[in-house]
Write a protein that holds these residues in place. Structure first.
Motif, PDB file in Angstrom:
ATOM      1  N   SER A   1       0.618  -1.137  -0.116  1.00  0.00           N
ATOM      2  CA  SER A   1      -0.001   0.006  -0.096  1.00  0.00           C
ATOM      3  C   SER A   1       1.012   1.288   0.094  1.00  0.00           C
ATOM      4  O   SER A   1       2.163   1.253   0.569  1.00  0.00           O
ATOM      5  N   MET A   2       0.207   2.318  -0.531  1.00  0.00           N
ATOM      6  CA  MET A   2       0.898   3.526  -0.460  1.00  0.00           C
ATOM      7  C   MET A   2       0.170   4.707  -0.511  1.00  0.00           C
ATOM      8  O   MET A   2      -0.932   4.836  -1.132  1.00  0.00           O
TER       9      MET A   2
ATOM     10  N   ASN B   1      -6.376  -7.536  -6.584  1.00  0.00           N
ATOM     11  CA  ASN B   1      -7.331  -6.861  -5.774  1.00  0.00           C
ATOM     12  C   ASN B   1      -6.781  -5.451  -5.573  1.00  0.00           C
ATOM     13  O   ASN B   1      -5.623  -5.428  -4.950  1.00  0.00           O
ATOM     14  N   LEU B   2      -7.053  -4.661  -6.029  1.00  0.00           N
ATOM     15  CA  LEU B   2      -6.559  -3.362  -6.022  1.00  0.00           C
ATOM     16  C   LEU B   2      -7.633  -2.070  -5.829  1.00  0.00           C
ATOM     17  O   LEU B   2      -8.472  -2.148  -6.410  1.00  0.00           O
TER      18      LEU B   2
ATOM     19  N   CYS C   1      -6.128  -5.570 -13.397  1.00  0.00           N
ATOM     20  CA  CYS C   1      -6.610  -6.370 -12.405  1.00  0.00           C
ATOM     21  C   CYS C   1      -7.238  -7.771 -12.858  1.00  0.00           C
ATOM     22  O   CYS C   1      -6.782  -8.532 -12.117  1.00  0.00           O
ATOM     23  N   ARG C   2      -7.829  -7.469 -13.969  1.00  0.00           N
ATOM     24  CA  ARG C   2      -8.466  -8.901 -14.333  1.00  0.00           C
ATOM     25  C   ARG C   2      -7.425 -10.051 -14.751  1.00  0.00           C
ATOM     26  O   ARG C   2      -7.605 -11.186 -14.473  1.00  0.00           O
TER      27      ARG C   2
ATOM     28  N   ARG D   1      -7.407 -13.000  -7.299  1.00  0.00           N
ATOM     29  CA  ARG D   1      -8.795 -12.602  -7.528  1.00  0.00           C
ATOM     30  C   ARG D   1      -8.775 -11.205  -7.911  1.00  0.00           C
ATOM     31  O   ARG D   1      -8.095 -10.487  -7.561  1.00  0.00           O
ATOM     32  N   CYS D   2      -9.742 -11.017  -8.997  1.00  0.00           N
ATOM     33  CA  CYS D   2      -9.899  -9.510  -9.665  1.00  0.00           C
ATOM     34  C   CYS D   2     -10.817  -8.743  -8.690  1.00  0.00           C
ATOM     35  O   CYS D   2     -12.054  -9.381  -8.828  1.00  0.00           O
ATOM     36  N   CYS D   3     -10.690  -7.670  -8.471  1.00  0.00           N
ATOM     37  CA  CYS D   3     -11.291  -6.819  -7.892  1.00  0.00           C
ATOM     38  C   CYS D   3     -10.706  -5.381  -7.926  1.00  0.00           C
ATOM     39  O   CYS D   3      -9.779  -4.996  -7.318  1.00  0.00           O
ATOM     40  N   LEU D   4     -11.246  -4.340  -8.592  1.00  0.00           N
ATOM     41  CA  LEU D   4     -10.963  -3.051  -8.596  1.00  0.00           C
ATOM     42  C   LEU D   4     -11.955  -2.041  -7.978  1.00  0.00           C
ATOM     43  O   LEU D   4     -13.427  -2.206  -8.334  1.00  0.00           O
ATOM     44  N   ARG D   5     -11.624  -1.257  -7.069  1.00  0.00           N
ATOM     45  CA  ARG D   5     -12.139  -0.271  -6.388  1.00  0.00           C
ATOM     46  C   ARG D   5     -11.706   1.050  -6.638  1.00  0.00           C
ATOM     47  O   ARG D   5     -10.575   1.287  -6.099  1.00  0.00           O
ATOM     48  N   TYR D   6     -12.221   1.700  -7.477  1.00  0.00           N
ATOM     49  CA  TYR D   6     -11.508   2.977  -8.123  1.00  0.00           C
ATOM     50  C   TYR D   6     -12.603   3.999  -7.538  1.00  0.00           C
ATOM     51  O   TYR D   6     -13.770   4.075  -8.106  1.00  0.00           O
ATOM     52  N   SER D   7     -11.964   5.057  -6.887  1.00  0.00           N
ATOM     53  CA  SER D   7     -12.708   6.195  -6.489  1.00  0.00           C
ATOM     54  C   SER D   7     -11.635   7.476  -6.859  1.00  0.00           C
ATOM     55  O   SER D   7     -10.905   7.825  -6.243  1.00  0.00           O
TER      56      SER D   7
END
Length: 201
Positions: free
Chosen positions: A99-100, A154-155, A148-149, A118-124
């Motif tokens: 993390s950064m 998981n990003l 990610c896919r 596992r693929c998971c993008l949480r983008y805000s």
């Protein structure tokens, strides 16, 4: 006992009706980049990504940029994610997490990565401009989704501050690079172990 050196490298070739891409990656490099994505701004972002991750990255992309840059950006993300997956192999001995929290002038971006398989993008993010140079800023999310896919990552990317579109996106690429640099690094306390109670990632 003699220590065995593992070469964590990958070369990806992807050719479709929309793009023709050759990408090579060395996870244990020094941050060298040779890039021809077809978009100056994305070359700039990937140069920063390589430098801050200390990844050696080479890319040649011929895309249908007469349409727009969508196919090229997405397919480069696919190839980069696939390269990470192949270079990591079974992920034995890696730290897995990184993390950064990264400032770039007025912009501030937090990223956190888990090479979980596992693929998971949480983008805000709220990027003010529709374009930076010839790059459509909405493609930033498309790029990371494709990455990610294919990487099985998981990003989380969260913009905490920022008003300048260039600075916001630059902070993202630098932050994610440094998160991934931590995640792919070897954990000396768990050498040879798969970092999961499942025994597989």
């Amino acid at each position: 006992m003699k220590e065995v050196s593992i070469m964590r490298k990958a070369e990806i070739v992807r050719k479709t009706a929309e793009t023709d891409i050759v990408l090579s990656l060395n996870l244990d490099g020094s941050g060298k980049a040779e890039l021809q994505s077809g978009c100056g701004f994305l070359d700039h972002m990937l140069t920063l990504f390589a430098k801050h991750g200390r990844f050696d990255l080479s890319l040649s992309c011929k895309g249908d940029t007469e349409v727009d840059f969508h196919h090229s950006a997405e397919d480069i993300g696919i190839c980069l994610g696939r390269a990470f997956s192949e270079a990591l192999g079974d992920k034995r001995g890696i730290c897995r997490y990184g993390s950064m929290l990264l400032p770039m002038d007025e912009a501030l971006v937090l990223s956190a990565a888990d090479l979980s398989g596992r693929c998971c993008l949480r983008y805000s993010a709220s990027i003010p401009a529709q374009r930076v140079g010839s790059f459509d800023t909405e493609l930033t999310e498309e790029f990371w989704q494709a990455f990610c896919r294919e990487a099985g990552c998981n990003l989380h990317i969260r913009q905490l501050d920022g008003t300048n579109s260039h600075h916001i996106i630059e902070a993202m690429f630098k932050s994610v690079a440094r998160s991934l640099r931590q995640a792919v690094s070897m954990d000396s306390a768990a050498a040879g172990e798969i970092p999961s109670t499942k025994g597989v990632l």
